[in-house]
Write a protein that holds these residues in place. Structure first.
Motif, PDB file in Angstrom:
ATOM      1  N   UNK A  12      18.804  28.163  34.073  1.00 35.18           N
ATOM      2  CA  UNK A  12      20.223  28.481  34.185  1.00 35.18           C
ATOM      3  C   UNK A  12      20.473  29.383  35.393  1.00 35.18           C
ATOM      4  N   UNK A  13      21.525  29.071  36.125  1.00 37.47           N
ATOM      5  CA  UNK A  13      21.884  29.849  37.306  1.00 37.47           C
ATOM      6  C   UNK A  13      23.403  29.843  37.451  1.00 37.47           C
ATOM      7  N   UNK A  14      23.907  30.776  38.246  1.00 34.52           N
ATOM      8  CA  UNK A  14      25.351  30.874  38.453  1.00 34.52           C
ATOM      9  C   UNK A  14      25.634  31.322  39.875  1.00 34.52           C
ATOM     10  N   UNK A  15      26.748  30.863  40.401  1.00 32.06           N
ATOM     11  CA  UNK A  15      27.126  31.207  41.765  1.00 32.06           C
ATOM     12  C   UNK A  15      28.634  31.360  41.866  1.00 32.06           C
ATOM     13  N   UNK A  16      29.079  32.179  42.833  1.00 35.36           N
ATOM     14  CA  UNK A  16      30.507  32.441  43.017  1.00 35.36           C
ATOM     15  C   UNK A  16      30.954  31.990  44.401  1.00 35.36           C
ATOM     16  N   UNK A  55      26.907  33.103  47.312  1.00 36.69           N
ATOM     17  CA  UNK A  55      26.109  34.098  46.580  1.00 36.69           C
ATOM     18  C   UNK A  55      25.855  33.632  45.146  1.00 36.69           C
ATOM     19  N   UNK A  56      24.623  33.797  44.692  1.00 35.19           N
ATOM     20  CA  UNK A  56      24.308  33.384  43.334  1.00 35.19           C
ATOM     21  C   UNK A  56      22.809  33.359  43.105  1.00 35.19           C
ATOM     22  N   UNK A  87      28.323  36.910  33.837  1.00 36.02           N
ATOM     23  CA  UNK A  87      27.687  38.182  34.181  1.00 36.02           C
ATOM     24  C   UNK A  87      26.710  37.970  35.338  1.00 36.02           C
ATOM     25  N   UNK A  88      25.915  36.908  35.249  1.00 35.78           N
ATOM     26  CA  UNK A  88      24.945  36.621  36.304  1.00 35.78           C
ATOM     27  C   UNK A  88      25.637  36.369  37.636  1.00 35.78           C
ATOM     28  N   UNK A  89      26.731  35.615  37.608  1.00 37.68           N
ATOM     29  CA  UNK A  89      27.456  35.317  38.842  1.00 37.68           C
ATOM     30  C   UNK A  89      27.987  36.595  39.484  1.00 37.68           C
ATOM     31  N   UNK A  90      28.567  37.474  38.675  1.00 39.00           N
ATOM     32  CA  UNK A  90      29.111  38.733  39.192  1.00 39.00           C
ATOM     33  C   UNK A  90      27.989  39.630  39.701  1.00 39.00           C
ATOM     34  N   UNK A  91      26.907  39.707  38.938  1.00 41.35           N
ATOM     35  CA  UNK A  91      25.767  40.543  39.348  1.00 41.35           C
ATOM     36  C   UNK A  91      25.163  40.047  40.660  1.00 41.35           C
ATOM     37  N   UNK A  92      24.942  38.745  40.761  1.00 37.47           N
ATOM     38  CA  UNK A  92      24.349  38.190  41.971  1.00 37.47           C
ATOM     39  C   UNK A  92      25.249  38.420  43.189  1.00 37.47           C
TER      40      UNK A  92
END
Length: 273
Positions: A12-16, A55-56, A87-92
């Motif tokens: 699982x991964x997230x990006x903005x 970013x992500x 949360x991951x997207x914001x943190x990254x």
């Protein structure tokens, strides 16, 4: 049929996609042209090295901390996994670009430049996994603005790739009082570009983009303003894209023609990679 035992699991991964309307156009009170913030990955990173990306990154253990439900606005209707992705997207984005979609607990506005500068020392420990984001939020009296993220796309790396991700893409308005940059470690450059400029530079060979990034820039470029992009994303919930191999590409050793769902909102259903 692929050998399922040989298929790497998709993490699982997230990006903005941080968005803004061109400040010069806004200042001149002329028709705004949307820009997206992108970063260049270090050449020594083993996945998409040297590529222009959003970013992500992959989820960290701390992104699923049960305390986060009380430290995030806009979390009431989210599943545990969907909250962790945001949360991951914001943190990254914070680690890689210095932008933090957060506010002081109980406040309405997102934090400004001065408050953000005081948090900069958290970026490296978060990146290294020395702390979880909960520790920063509790110590600084902050809450994450998860409602600021609008789902945009959902891509899963093809099964033949040795490293795979199950990535959720979100749109978000870049806070006007914060300045985006790059971390100088994983990301070695950063730039605000109109989608049309990204596409043109990729076509000219001056920028390297993986297919998912390029196709999502093209999809974003169907709108000319931030408001238009957000409205369009809210009208069309993401369709999961897991590219499937159609055939080996003619005259392109090691490359394949891949097919994606026709209802996912992209102008093409096949591409070569």
């Amino acid at each position: 049929m692929p050998d399922t035992a040989a298929i790497a699991p998709a993490r699982l991964a997230a990006t903005i996609l941080l968005l803004r309307d061109d400040p010069a156009a806004v200042e001149a009170k002329i028709e705004a042209q949307m820009e997206v913030f992108m970063v260049v990955r270090h050449q020594q990173i083993d996945f998409a090295s040297g590529a222009l990306v959003f970013p992500g990154g992959k989820l960290a253990a701390g992104d699923s901390d049960s305390r986060l439900a009380q430290l995030c606005s806009g979390a009431d209707d989210l599943s545990t996994e969907q909250l962790a992705l945001r949360v991951a997207a914001i943190r990254e984005a914070f680690e890689e670009s210095g932008v933090l979609l957060a506010r002081k607990r109980g406040a309405a506005k997102l934090i400004g430049a001065e408050a953000l500068d005081a948090l900069d020392h958290y970026r490296k420990p978060l990146d290294k996994g020395a702390i979880g984001i909960v520790e920063m939020l509790e110590s600084e009296g902050l809450e994450l603005a998860c409602e600021a993220l609008v789902p945009f796309a959902h891509w899963v790396t093809p099964t033949f790739m040795p490293k795979r991700f199950d990535t959720y893409f979100f749109l978000a308005v870049a806070p006007s009082e914060q300045v985006a940059g790059h971390d100088g470690r994983e990301m070695v450059d950063s730039v605000w570009l109109r989608p049309a400029a990204v596409i043109a530079e990729a076509a000219a060979g001056t920028r390297t983009l993986v297919p998912a990034t390029l196709l999502n820039v093209e999809k974003l470029g169907e709108q000319t303003t931030v408001a238009g992009a957000l409205a369009a994303a809210r009208k069309q919930p993401p369709v999961m894209v897991l590219p499937e191999v159609v055939e080996q590409a003619d005259g392109a050793e090691g490359k394949r023609t891949l097919r994606i769902p026709g209802n996912a909102g992209y102008k093409v259903t096949e591409f070569t990679f």
